[in-house]
Design a protein around this motif. Structure first.
Motif, PDB file in Angstrom:
ATOM      1  N   MET A   1      50.983  54.446  30.695  1.00  0.00           N
ATOM      2  CA  MET A   1      50.666  55.832  30.351  1.00  0.00           C
ATOM      3  C   MET A   1      49.169  56.008  30.104  1.00  0.00           C
ATOM      4  O   MET A   1      48.735  56.538  29.086  1.00  0.00           O
ATOM      5  N   CYS A   2      48.363  55.567  31.059  1.00  0.00           N
ATOM      6  CA  CYS A   2      46.909  55.572  30.897  1.00  0.00           C
ATOM      7  C   CYS A   2      46.249  56.371  32.015  1.00  0.00           C
ATOM      8  O   CYS A   2      46.610  56.201  33.189  1.00  0.00           O
ATOM      9  N   PRO A   3      45.246  57.219  31.713  1.00  0.00           N
ATOM     10  CA  PRO A   3      44.575  58.001  32.755  1.00  0.00           C
ATOM     11  C   PRO A   3      43.750  57.163  33.718  1.00  0.00           C
ATOM     12  O   PRO A   3      43.198  57.705  34.676  1.00  0.00           O
ATOM     13  N   ALA A   4      43.657  55.845  33.493  1.00  0.00           N
ATOM     14  CA  ALA A   4      42.983  54.985  34.471  1.00  0.00           C
ATOM     15  C   ALA A   4      43.686  55.044  35.818  1.00  0.00           C
ATOM     16  O   ALA A   4      43.070  54.832  36.865  1.00  0.00           O
ATOM     17  N   VAL A   5      45.000  55.334  35.801  1.00  0.00           N
ATOM     18  CA  VAL A   5      45.750  55.534  37.044  1.00  0.00           C
ATOM     19  C   VAL A   5      46.078  57.023  37.138  1.00  0.00           C
ATOM     20  O   VAL A   5      47.137  57.480  36.731  1.00  0.00           O
ATOM     21  N   SER A   6      45.122  57.777  37.664  1.00  0.00           N
ATOM     22  CA  SER A   6      45.313  59.218  37.811  1.00  0.00           C
ATOM     23  C   SER A   6      45.309  59.643  39.272  1.00  0.00           C
ATOM     24  O   SER A   6      45.509  60.815  39.589  1.00  0.00           O
ATOM     25  N   ASP A   7      45.068  58.691  40.173  1.00  0.00           N
ATOM     26  CA  ASP A   7      45.164  58.913  41.612  1.00  0.00           C
ATOM     27  C   ASP A   7      45.289  57.542  42.275  1.00  0.00           C
ATOM     28  O   ASP A   7      45.301  56.512  41.596  1.00  0.00           O
ATOM     29  N   TRP A   8      45.385  57.524  43.618  1.00  0.00           N
ATOM     30  CA  TRP A   8      45.588  56.247  44.278  1.00  0.00           C
ATOM     31  C   TRP A   8      44.377  55.321  44.129  1.00  0.00           C
ATOM     32  O   TRP A   8      44.532  54.095  44.026  1.00  0.00           O
ATOM     33  N   ALA A   9      43.179  55.869  44.103  1.00  0.00           N
ATOM     34  CA  ALA A   9      41.994  55.027  43.910  1.00  0.00           C
ATOM     35  C   ALA A   9      42.083  54.292  42.582  1.00  0.00           C
ATOM     36  O   ALA A   9      41.727  53.105  42.485  1.00  0.00           O
TER      37      ALA A   9
ATOM     38  N   ASP B   1      57.154  35.577  33.149  1.00  0.00           N
ATOM     39  CA  ASP B   1      57.132  34.654  32.016  1.00  0.00           C
ATOM     40  C   ASP B   1      55.756  34.762  31.369  1.00  0.00           C
ATOM     41  O   ASP B   1      54.745  34.377  31.970  1.00  0.00           O
ATOM     42  N   PHE B   2      55.697  35.294  30.164  1.00  0.00           N
ATOM     43  CA  PHE B   2      54.410  35.573  29.523  1.00  0.00           C
ATOM     44  C   PHE B   2      53.732  34.322  28.968  1.00  0.00           C
ATOM     45  O   PHE B   2      52.531  34.350  28.692  1.00  0.00           O
ATOM     46  N   ASN B   3      54.453  33.257  28.783  1.00  0.00           N
ATOM     47  CA  ASN B   3      53.869  32.061  28.189  1.00  0.00           C
ATOM     48  C   ASN B   3      52.792  31.482  29.115  1.00  0.00           C
ATOM     49  O   ASN B   3      53.072  31.047  30.226  1.00  0.00           O
ATOM     50  N   GLY B   4      51.538  31.505  28.650  1.00  0.00           N
ATOM     51  CA  GLY B   4      50.424  31.001  29.443  1.00  0.00           C
ATOM     52  C   GLY B   4      49.862  31.985  30.446  1.00  0.00           C
ATOM     53  O   GLY B   4      48.873  31.694  31.137  1.00  0.00           O
ATOM     54  N   LEU B   5      50.459  33.175  30.556  1.00  0.00           N
ATOM     55  CA  LEU B   5      50.020  34.176  31.527  1.00  0.00           C
ATOM     56  C   LEU B   5      48.706  34.819  31.064  1.00  0.00           C
ATOM     57  O   LEU B   5      48.526  35.085  29.880  1.00  0.00           O
ATOM     58  N   THR B   6      47.794  35.054  31.992  1.00  0.00           N
ATOM     59  CA  THR B   6      46.599  35.837  31.677  1.00  0.00           C
ATOM     60  C   THR B   6      46.922  37.302  31.950  1.00  0.00           C
ATOM     61  O   THR B   6      47.364  37.660  33.040  1.00  0.00           O
ATOM     62  N   VAL B   7      46.708  38.155  30.945  1.00  0.00           N
ATOM     63  CA  VAL B   7      47.119  39.562  31.014  1.00  0.00           C
ATOM     64  C   VAL B   7      45.932  40.467  30.733  1.00  0.00           C
ATOM     65  O   VAL B   7      45.174  40.249  29.769  1.00  0.00           O
ATOM     66  N   LEU B   8      45.769  41.496  31.556  1.00  0.00           N
ATOM     67  CA  LEU B   8      44.810  42.571  31.307  1.00  0.00           C
ATOM     68  C   LEU B   8      45.606  43.811  30.929  1.00  0.00           C
ATOM     69  O   LEU B   8      46.364  44.336  31.746  1.00  0.00           O
ATOM     70  N   ASP B   9      45.463  44.261  29.690  1.00  0.00           N
ATOM     71  CA  ASP B   9      46.176  45.439  29.182  1.00  0.00           C
ATOM     72  C   ASP B   9      45.208  46.614  29.199  1.00  0.00           C
ATOM     73  O   ASP B   9      44.307  46.710  28.366  1.00  0.00           O
ATOM     74  N   VAL B  10      45.378  47.512  30.173  1.00  0.00           N
ATOM     75  CA  VAL B  10      44.462  48.634  30.376  1.00  0.00           C
ATOM     76  C   VAL B  10      44.961  49.857  29.614  1.00  0.00           C
ATOM     77  O   VAL B  10      46.097  50.293  29.813  1.00  0.00           O
ATOM     78  N   GLY B  11      44.114  50.426  28.767  1.00  0.00           N
ATOM     79  CA  GLY B  11      44.538  51.533  27.918  1.00  0.00           C
ATOM     80  C   GLY B  11      45.461  51.022  26.842  1.00  0.00           C
ATOM     81  O   GLY B  11      46.561  51.537  26.633  1.00  0.00           O
ATOM     82  N   ALA B  12      45.010  49.988  26.126  1.00  0.00           N
ATOM     83  CA  ALA B  12      45.871  49.235  25.207  1.00  0.00           C
ATOM     84  C   ALA B  12      46.167  49.966  23.912  1.00  0.00           C
ATOM     85  O   ALA B  12      47.007  49.509  23.134  1.00  0.00           O
ATOM     86  N   ALA B  13      45.497  51.087  23.657  1.00  0.00           N
ATOM     87  CA  ALA B  13      45.686  51.850  22.415  1.00  0.00           C
ATOM     88  C   ALA B  13      45.477  50.931  21.202  1.00  0.00           C
ATOM     89  O   ALA B  13      44.481  50.218  21.149  1.00  0.00           O
TER      90      ALA B  13
END
Length: 300
Positions: free
Chosen positions: A152-160, A70-82
């Motif tokens: 679809m962001c290179p921030a997740v390019s391996d398990w680290a 439920d997005f209402n009131g949710l705090t969201v971090l959008d990584v590689g938001a373009a």
């Protein structure tokens, strides 16, 4: 049965060293991921906020909502938001969004797209840095967001990288990535003209690594794999630039005769000057549950 199938360290190392992974292909080609959209930022932004682009975003958000988000009131971090293709509808649904986008052109477009959010909604906070370079502890981002969203962001390019984004979340972490090689009809046409071969390009395996490691590391999650294709029309000149950019990832763009081969082929194959390209592939999406790990069911 091979016991390595259940050894998380083996999977972590294999993902990091896989020569066919997107990030390793990019590094070999000498391409800076934060600059890869420089030549197509405006066209990308137009497509993202087109009717088709908005529908694609709504399908993904709708899938998450169907799992109880439920997005209402949710705090969201959008990584590689373009340019904000997801941040904007998140904010429109009442979320408090922090977006991370290091590409200067996309970040500029993002600032303009903030106006698409209805008056009275929380303003989106944009951070113009690569997520990989941010000191999470100093920024106060460790376990600071209800949802971390990475599409679809290179921030997740391996398990680290995956662990790093998960560490910022308290309830959910959404990650999407390739589930097989990208499909690009024009590249498939041109590649044999350069190499003389029709061999398929290497398979990207990010989703396979991610799902196996989530399983082995005792996470609760839902996942889905879909095929997504889109059609784009280019001029011949635009098509030449598009193919040469793609060939960089396969270390074929620097040959002295590459531009001439590509140009001669496209001008002969498309004498009317219009090139229609089908592109896409299989994409995996996973929603990781960090707080309520049981199966979600809607209450009536």
């Amino acid at each position: 049965m091979n016991n390595h199938l259940f050894d998380a360290q083996v999977w972590e190392q294999a993902w990091k060293e896989d020569p066919k992974s997107y990030i390793n292909l990019t590094r070999k080609a000498g391409v800076d991921p934060t600059r890869s959209f420089d030549s197509k930022a405006a066209a990308f932004n137009e497509e993202v906020f087109s009717e088709g682009g908005r529908q694609r975003a709504e399908r993904i958000i709708g899938w998450m909502e169907g799992q109880g988000v439920d997005f209402n009131g949710l705090t969201v971090l959008d990584v590689g938001a373009a340019s904000g293709g997801f941040s904007v509808p998140f904010a429109e649904r009442g979320a408090k969004v922090t977006a991370v986008e290091p590409n200067a052109l996309l970040a500029d477009l993002f600032e303009g797209n903030k106006a698409r959010v209805s008056p009275g909604k929380a303003e989106i906070n944009l951070v113009r840095e690569a997520f990989e370079d941010i000191d999470l502890a100093a920024r106060g981002w460790e376990q600071a967001f209800d949802l971390v969203f990475v599409s679809m962001c290179p921030a997740v390019s391996d398990w680290a990288g995956a662990e790093r984004v998960i560490s910022c979340a308290t309830q959910y972490c959404y990650i999407s990535t390739s589930a097989g090689s990208r499909r690009h009809s024009l590249l498939n046409e041109v590649l044999p003209q350069i190499t003389g071969e029709t061999a398929a390009l290497g398979e990207a395996s990010e989703m396979a690594y991610l799902l196996n490691l989530l399983y082995l590391k005792d996470y609760a999650y839902e996942s889905i794999v879909t095929k997504e294709m889109k059609s784009t029309e280019y001029t011949v000149e635009e098509a030449i630039d598009e193919v040469l950019q793609l060939l960089k990832h396969h270390r074929l763009a620097d040959r002295g005769d590459t531009r001439k081969i590509v140009s001669d082929y496209l001008r002969a194959a498309y004498p009317d000057g219009k090139v229609t390209v089908q592109q896409g592939g299989r994409f995996g999406k996973v929603l990781i549950r960090l707080r309520d790990e049981n199966m979600y069911s809607r209450t009536r």
